[in-house]
Design a protein around this motif. Structure first.
Motif, PDB file in Angstrom:
ATOM      1  N   ALA A 182       0.849  -1.387  -0.177  1.00  0.00           N
ATOM      2  CA  ALA A 182       0.023  -0.027  -0.058  1.00  0.00           C
ATOM      3  C   ALA A 182       0.780   1.076  -0.022  1.00  0.00           C
ATOM      4  N   GLY A 183       1.717   1.499  -0.941  1.00  0.00           N
ATOM      5  CA  GLY A 183       2.712   2.457  -0.956  1.00  0.00           C
ATOM      6  C   GLY A 183       3.766   2.471  -0.274  1.00  0.00           C
ATOM      7  N   THR A 184       4.481   3.883  -0.102  1.00  0.00           N
ATOM      8  CA  THR A 184       5.413   4.093   0.510  1.00  0.00           C
ATOM      9  C   THR A 184       4.925   4.683   2.118  1.00  0.00           C
ATOM     10  N   ASP A 185       5.917   4.261   3.154  1.00  0.00           N
ATOM     11  CA  ASP A 185       5.358   4.749   4.296  1.00  0.00           C
ATOM     12  C   ASP A 185       5.472   6.466   4.435  1.00  0.00           C
ATOM     13  N   ILE A 186       4.419   7.017   4.446  1.00  0.00           N
ATOM     14  CA  ILE A 186       4.410   8.562   4.071  1.00  0.00           C
ATOM     15  C   ILE A 186       5.063   9.342   5.257  1.00  0.00           C
ATOM     16  N   ALA A 187       5.089   8.851   6.332  1.00  0.00           N
ATOM     17  CA  ALA A 187       5.393   9.442   7.603  1.00  0.00           C
ATOM     18  C   ALA A 187       7.324   9.880   7.386  1.00  0.00           C
ATOM     19  N   TRP A 241      -4.527  -4.250  -2.150  1.00  0.00           N
ATOM     20  CA  TRP A 241      -4.077  -2.987  -2.470  1.00  0.00           C
ATOM     21  C   TRP A 241      -2.588  -3.072  -3.009  1.00  0.00           C
ATOM     22  N   ALA A 242      -2.752  -2.516  -4.352  1.00  0.00           N
ATOM     23  CA  ALA A 242      -1.291  -2.283  -4.857  1.00  0.00           C
ATOM     24  C   ALA A 242      -1.182  -0.735  -5.208  1.00  0.00           C
ATOM     25  N   ILE A 243      -0.648   0.191  -4.259  1.00  0.00           N
ATOM     26  CA  ILE A 243      -0.889   1.525  -4.414  1.00  0.00           C
ATOM     27  C   ILE A 243       0.441   2.112  -4.384  1.00  0.00           C
ATOM     28  N   GLY A 244       0.734   3.409  -5.238  1.00  0.00           N
ATOM     29  CA  GLY A 244       1.762   3.965  -5.270  1.00  0.00           C
ATOM     30  C   GLY A 244       2.761   3.239  -5.492  1.00  0.00           C
ATOM     31  N   GLY A 245       3.885   3.002  -4.509  1.00  0.00           N
ATOM     32  CA  GLY A 245       5.100   2.430  -4.725  1.00  0.00           C
ATOM     33  C   GLY A 245       4.660   0.851  -4.986  1.00  0.00           C
ATOM     34  N   GLY A 246       3.730   0.374  -4.518  1.00  0.00           N
ATOM     35  CA  GLY A 246       3.368  -1.050  -4.763  1.00  0.00           C
ATOM     36  C   GLY A 246       2.898  -1.279  -6.042  1.00  0.00           C
ATOM     37  N   LEU A 247       2.272  -0.239  -6.776  1.00  0.00           N
ATOM     38  CA  LEU A 247       1.818  -0.418  -8.107  1.00  0.00           C
ATOM     39  C   LEU A 247       3.303  -0.165  -9.155  1.00  0.00           C
ATOM     40  N   ALA A 248       4.128   0.864  -8.508  1.00  0.00           N
ATOM     41  CA  ALA A 248       5.315   0.535  -9.252  1.00  0.00           C
ATOM     42  C   ALA A 248       6.169  -0.608  -9.164  1.00  0.00           C
TER      43      ALA A 248
END
Length: 258
Positions: free
Chosen positions: A64-69, A108-115
């Motif tokens: 689910a992406g890269t850790d936004i923090a 979920w494959a979001i953000g960095g996960g989709l990349a």
């Protein structure tokens, strides 16, 4: 913050890279990206491996992406450029693996996960899985030109614009219609389907598959324009800093367009 792990295991001539941070939907931390790079370096040297499977732990998300923090420390456009350059090194290492790679998307494959999924050669997903990069709604940053190119190659320019500009997620069924994933598989038969694909790939000529992968990679990367000015504009904006702060504070961002 739990940094999570990237685990590399082998069973016969099939390797599995597991993104293991299920409590955060396997959102990638810096250490997890380093773990992915280490796993890719190890696999690149292992001539006994014929197929690599990438999968998220927990059954609810691929990544689910890269850790936004982690973006809270960003204050200069140069940090955005350095981040995207670093990400591209990780993604290129995955994309350049000599053996076929299969992304198994459950959720979920979001953000960095989709990349990361886009860097794999083949993809399957379970019903209800979602693919997206909602940064126009959430963070106010951008992708590298190489990642935009991967999405256009995977789902087409029109779908990429719709996904990015409207910040909409693409369903597994739509991703399959676009050719981005090869199959939508019920959870009960997922492991069986993975095994069948791996058996088929493992029985094919490794050199043919290796040079085919590399030829297509070179074609996709031929003549890519420099996009550092675009990255710097997005990551150096006040909107990006507001987006990250709002995301961490769990509130809607207040965009200013600067």
């Amino acid at each position: 913050m739990n940094d999570g792990e990237v685990r590399l295991t082998r069973e016969g001539n099939v390797a599995t890279i597991l993104f293991d941070r299920p409590q955060a939907r396997n959102a990638m931390t810096w250490s997890m990206y380093e773990g992915l790079a280490s796993a890719c370096a190890e696999l690149a040297r292992d001539t006994s491996i014929r197929v690599a499977v990438l999968r998220g732990a927990g059954g609810k998300a691929f990544i689910a992406g890269t850790d936004i923090a982690q973006f809270l420390e960003f204050s200069k456009p140069e940090q955005g450029s350095a981040y995207e350059e670093k990400m591209e090194r990780y993604l290129t290492a995955l994309e350049s693996l000599p053996m076929p790679t299969l992304a198994v998307v459950e959720g979920w494959a979001i953000g960095g996960g989709l990349a990361i999924a886009a860097c794999c050669d083949l993809r399957i997903a379970t019903p209800g899985s979602k693919f997206g990069v909602p940064i126009a709604r959430t963070l106010g940053n951008c992708l590298s030109v190489a990642n935009y190119a991967r999405l256009v190659a995977g789902i087409g320019a029109a779908r990429t614009k719709r996904m990015m500009l409207l910040a909409e997620n693409v369903s597994a069924e739509d991703a399959m219609a676009a050719g981005f994933i090869m199959d939508v598989v019920e959870p009960a038969t997922l492991d069986e389907r993975i095994g069948a694909i791996c058996t088929q790939l493992a029985g094919h000529a490794p050199v043919t598959m290796r040079v085919t992968k590399e030829a297509i990679r070179r074609l996709q990367n031929a003549g890519l324009p420099d996009g550092d000015d675009l990255v710097r504009a997005a990551y150096g904006s006040e909107d990006f800093r507001e987006g990250v702060k709002a995301f961490v504070e769990k509130r809607p961002p207040r965009w200013q367009g600067r």
